[in-house]
Design a protein around this motif. Structure first.
Motif, mmCIF file in Angstrom:
data_model
loop_
_atom_site.group_PDB
_atom_site.id
_atom_site.type_symbol
_atom_site.label_atom_id
_atom_site.label_comp_id
_atom_site.label_asym_id
_atom_site.label_seq_id
_atom_site.Cartn_x
_atom_site.Cartn_y
_atom_site.Cartn_z
ATOM 1 N N GLU A 1 20.098 8.966 -31.596
ATOM 2 C CA GLU A 1 20.762 7.819 -31.212
ATOM 3 C C GLU A 1 20.100 6.999 -30.446
ATOM 4 O O GLU A 1 19.006 7.091 -29.887
ATOM 5 C CB GLU A 1 21.928 8.231 -30.067
ATOM 6 N N ILE A 2 19.991 5.544 -31.014
ATOM 7 C CA ILE A 2 19.158 4.648 -30.565
ATOM 8 C C ILE A 2 19.758 3.850 -29.393
ATOM 9 O O ILE A 2 20.787 3.559 -29.479
ATOM 10 C CB ILE A 2 18.613 3.562 -31.573
ATOM 11 N N VAL A 3 19.163 3.908 -28.311
ATOM 12 C CA VAL A 3 19.712 3.307 -27.026
ATOM 13 C C VAL A 3 18.869 2.079 -26.368
ATOM 14 O O VAL A 3 17.724 2.311 -26.517
ATOM 15 C CB VAL A 3 20.323 4.083 -25.896
ATOM 16 N N LYS A 4 19.253 1.161 -25.933
ATOM 17 C CA LYS A 4 18.445 0.325 -24.966
ATOM 18 C C LYS A 4 18.489 0.703 -23.589
ATOM 19 O O LYS A 4 19.339 0.910 -23.006
ATOM 20 C CB LYS A 4 19.302 -1.075 -25.159
ATOM 21 N N ILE A 5 17.281 0.595 -23.050
ATOM 22 C CA ILE A 5 16.934 0.955 -21.602
ATOM 23 C C ILE A 5 16.730 0.075 -20.529
ATOM 24 O O ILE A 5 17.086 -0.216 -19.461
ATOM 25 C CB ILE A 5 16.149 1.990 -21.449
ATOM 26 N N ARG A 6 16.145 -1.214 -21.133
ATOM 27 C CA ARG A 6 15.684 -2.189 -20.123
ATOM 28 C C ARG A 6 15.417 -3.502 -21.100
ATOM 29 O O ARG A 6 15.072 -3.425 -22.236
ATOM 30 C CB ARG A 6 14.492 -1.966 -19.521
ATOM 31 N N PHE B 1 13.750 0.107 -25.951
ATOM 32 C CA PHE B 1 14.593 1.067 -26.426
ATOM 33 C C PHE B 1 14.039 2.220 -26.291
ATOM 34 O O PHE B 1 12.802 2.655 -25.949
ATOM 35 C CB PHE B 1 15.052 0.665 -27.935
ATOM 36 N N ARG C 1 17.331 9.258 -28.216
ATOM 37 C CA ARG C 1 18.047 10.508 -27.676
ATOM 38 C C ARG C 1 18.287 11.401 -29.132
ATOM 39 O O ARG C 1 19.066 11.139 -30.008
ATOM 40 C CB ARG C 1 19.313 10.298 -26.932
ATOM 41 N N HIS D 1 18.824 14.229 -22.492
ATOM 42 C CA HIS D 1 18.028 13.229 -22.004
ATOM 43 C C HIS D 1 17.318 12.593 -23.215
ATOM 44 O O HIS D 1 17.032 13.199 -24.246
ATOM 45 C CB HIS D 1 16.826 13.692 -21.109
ATOM 46 N N THR D 2 16.702 11.147 -23.181
ATOM 47 C CA THR D 2 16.201 10.405 -24.166
ATOM 48 C C THR D 2 14.649 11.010 -24.180
ATOM 49 O O THR D 2 14.353 11.691 -23.129
ATOM 50 C CB THR D 2 16.202 9.152 -23.795
ATOM 51 N N PHE E 1 12.327 9.243 -23.626
ATOM 52 C CA PHE E 1 11.346 8.608 -22.467
ATOM 53 C C PHE E 1 11.844 9.276 -21.378
ATOM 54 O O PHE E 1 10.912 9.345 -20.518
ATOM 55 C CB PHE E 1 11.816 7.031 -22.593
ATOM 56 N N GLU E 2 13.151 9.355 -21.161
ATOM 57 C CA GLU E 2 13.629 10.444 -19.549
ATOM 58 C C GLU E 2 12.854 11.578 -19.653
ATOM 59 O O GLU E 2 12.253 11.870 -18.672
ATOM 60 C CB GLU E 2 14.868 10.572 -19.733
ATOM 61 N N ILE F 1 9.220 11.074 -18.497
ATOM 62 C CA ILE F 1 9.236 10.886 -17.072
ATOM 63 C C ILE F 1 9.521 11.921 -16.394
ATOM 64 O O ILE F 1 8.640 12.455 -15.405
ATOM 65 C CB ILE F 1 10.410 9.869 -16.495
ATOM 66 N N ILE F 2 10.368 12.916 -16.623
ATOM 67 C CA ILE F 2 10.670 14.218 -15.913
ATOM 68 C C ILE F 2 9.387 15.125 -16.256
ATOM 69 O O ILE F 2 8.984 15.788 -14.969
ATOM 70 C CB ILE F 2 11.912 14.784 -16.512
ATOM 71 N N ALA G 1 22.986 -1.881 -29.688
ATOM 72 C CA ALA G 1 22.929 -0.720 -29.315
ATOM 73 C C ALA G 1 23.317 -0.545 -27.910
ATOM 74 O O ALA G 1 23.158 -1.374 -27.119
ATOM 75 C CB ALA G 1 21.418 -0.145 -29.266
ATOM 76 N N ARG G 2 24.000 0.484 -27.567
ATOM 77 C CA ARG G 2 24.428 0.783 -26.165
ATOM 78 C C ARG G 2 23.236 0.735 -25.231
ATOM 79 O O ARG G 2 22.315 1.286 -25.464
ATOM 80 C CB ARG G 2 25.366 1.955 -25.737
ATOM 81 N N THR G 3 23.649 0.280 -23.772
ATOM 82 C CA THR G 3 22.737 0.222 -22.873
ATOM 83 C C THR G 3 22.682 1.601 -21.881
ATOM 84 O O THR G 3 23.522 1.920 -21.680
ATOM 85 C CB THR G 3 22.701 -0.620 -21.956
ATOM 86 N N HIS G 4 21.551 2.484 -22.051
ATOM 87 C CA HIS G 4 21.663 3.768 -21.356
ATOM 88 C C HIS G 4 21.369 3.447 -19.913
ATOM 89 O O HIS G 4 20.245 3.316 -19.783
ATOM 90 C CB HIS G 4 20.816 4.726 -22.426
ATOM 91 N N VAL H 1 17.342 8.837 -13.443
ATOM 92 C CA VAL H 1 16.005 9.155 -13.812
ATOM 93 C C VAL H 1 15.334 7.729 -14.142
ATOM 94 O O VAL H 1 14.239 7.590 -13.570
ATOM 95 C CB VAL H 1 15.679 10.025 -15.092
ATOM 96 N N LEU H 2 15.999 6.895 -15.033
ATOM 97 C CA LEU H 2 15.690 5.546 -15.328
ATOM 98 C C LEU H 2 15.755 4.700 -14.141
ATOM 99 O O LEU H 2 14.711 3.912 -14.218
ATOM 100 C CB LEU H 2 16.528 4.852 -16.473
#
Lengths: 163, 150
Positions: free
Chosen positions: A4-9, A17, A20, A26-27, A29-30, A33-34, B10-13, B17-18
């Motif tokens: 799944e493609i998601v935007k984060i910032r 993006f 997941r 978690h994606t 990138f998450e 980080i973890i 695309a949905r914003t996740h 954590v983020l």
């Protein structure tokens, strides 16, 4: 495998993006980080600051990325951190306006090729597959970029594609 | 007629954590990173303006091309000497040892000047009147230098 493609910032200059793997919490990138927040908090902090500057001030200029980390022309690269720092974060760069963040890991000292690290090889090759899948999805019309290049648009909701 | 399928971004996740990752806790470090990256852009732009590619610039600076890559990455900790050499070669100023004159910004006053006929009498005086009615400016005594009518 499905992703799944998601935007984060998103900032004025660049949108970030990530993906997941369907079935996972978690994606990519998450997970990065973890996996690294305990051992490499300073390196993560540096990457975070650079992402903020890229998103809000400078855009994803090529000079800030270690290019050609994937197959020729697939956009897979690594976000530079400070020379003495030890983390490698793989991403896919789409011009200066969009970056898909993947995973990465510790860069062993003296490493000359990513294949010297099992973890980095795994993360790098996964992102090559993601890049290839996105290219196919763009060609097939499943997804498209918005006119400003900062959104991925699709009739699919959520945006899930096969890799 | 086939129905147009709605397209969505695309949905914003979001996640803890983020949110925790992206929060800027050390402003000093952030400012330093920003300055380093902006400096790298300045050098890269000047290189292009002077017609240097990376290899040519490296040769002119008598360093390896990989060093230029590092300079442009926004991560490098420059020595003053290197910055002076870059300034000389690219005819730019990145180090300014002269303290800039501080200009006190009292307030921003947006003045629109139209081309319609100015009122008779003293246009400058009228404008002064309007400014003096802005009480928060009175203590700072703003000076109107000149009004030039058409």
């Amino acid at each position: 495998m499905q992703i799944e493609i998601v935007k984060i910032r998103s900032g004025i200059e660049t949108a970030f993006f990530t993906v997941r793997i369907v079935g996972e919490q978690h994606t990519l990138f998450e997970k990065f980080i973890i996996e690294n927040q305990t051992k490499y908090p300073n390196e993560l902090n540096d990457l975070k600051n650079r992402m903020h500057v890229i998103a809000s001030k400078t855009g994803a200029r090529e000079q800030f990325f270690k290019m050609d980390e994937g197959n020729p022309g697939d956009g897979v690269c690594a976000l530079y951190d400070l020379p003495e720092k030890k983390l490698r974060l793989y991403c896919i760069r789409y011009g200066c306006v969009a970056v898909i963040l993947g995973g990465g890991g510790e860069k062993p000292e003296g490493m000359k090729a990513l294949q010297e690290s099992e973890k980095l090889t795994e993360e790098n090759y996964l992102l090559r597959d993601v890049s290839s899948a996105i290219t196919s999805a763009l060609k097939d019309g499943l997804i498209e970029w918005s006119s400003d290049g900062m959104e991925i648009i699709s009739h699919l909701d959520p945006i899930i594609i096969e890799i | 007629m086939p129905m147009k399928t709605k397209k969505n971004p695309a949905r914003t996740h979001k996640s803890d954590v983020l949110d925790d990752f992206f929060s800027v806790k050390d402003k000093k470090e952030y400012n330093k990173t920003e300055k380093n990256m902006l400096l790298a852009i300045r050098i890269e732009s000047a290189m292009k303006k002077c017609g240097y590619n990376k290899l040519q610039f490296a040769q002119a600076m008598e360093v390896q091309p990989s060093m230029v890559t590092r300079w442009l990455s926004g991560t490098h900790n420059f020595t003053i000497e290197t910055l002076y050499d870059i300034e000389n070669l690219l005819s730019i100023c990145v180090i300014n040892p002269i303290e800039p004159t501080l200009i006190e910004v009292i307030d921003h006053l947006h003045v629109t000047v139209s081309t319609t006929k100015l009122p008779a009498g003293n246009p400058a005086g009228n404008l002064n009147y309007n400014i003096s009615n802005l009480t928060h400016l009175q203590t700072h005594k703003p000076q109107l230098l000149k009004v030039i009518p058409n």
